[in-house]
Design an enzyme around this catalytic site. Sequence first.
Site, PDB file in Angstrom:
ATOM      1  N   CYS A   5       3.455  -4.737   6.616  1.00 20.34           N
ATOM      2  CA  CYS A   5       3.102  -4.536   5.210  1.00 20.34           C
ATOM      3  C   CYS A   5       4.297  -3.990   4.424  1.00 20.34           C
ATOM      4  O   CYS A   5       5.338  -3.693   4.991  1.00 20.34           O
ATOM      5  CB  CYS A   5       1.941  -3.545   5.102  1.00 20.34           C
TER       6      CYS A   5
ATOM      7  N   HIS B  52       0.819  -1.204   0.000  1.00 16.94           N
ATOM      8  CA  HIS B  52       0.000   0.000   0.000  1.00 16.94           C
ATOM      9  C   HIS B  52       0.859   1.263   0.000  1.00 16.94           C
ATOM     10  O   HIS B  52       2.084   1.199  -0.002  1.00 16.94           O
ATOM     11  CB  HIS B  52      -0.974  -0.011   1.180  1.00 16.94           C
TER      12      HIS B  52
END
Length: 69
Positions: free
Chosen positions: A44, A32
């Site tokens: 992430c 992201h």
Amino acid sequence: MVRGDRLYDFVVILDWNFRSRARHRGSAIFFHIAKPDYPPTEGCIAVAPKDMMKIGPLLRSGRRLVVER
């Protein structure tokens, strides 16, 4: 997944604990948009919006995304 900071305006769900779910392994890992100044994520992979604009059009279903340290 809605966030006020727009980090999830472009999200790719990576295949971590997705197909074969296991308790206590985390819910998922996402690719992201990064926060300003690139603070660490919760596991992430995050990139600058300008880099996501370059990478995003190259992604297709079934395409393999390899992230190296």
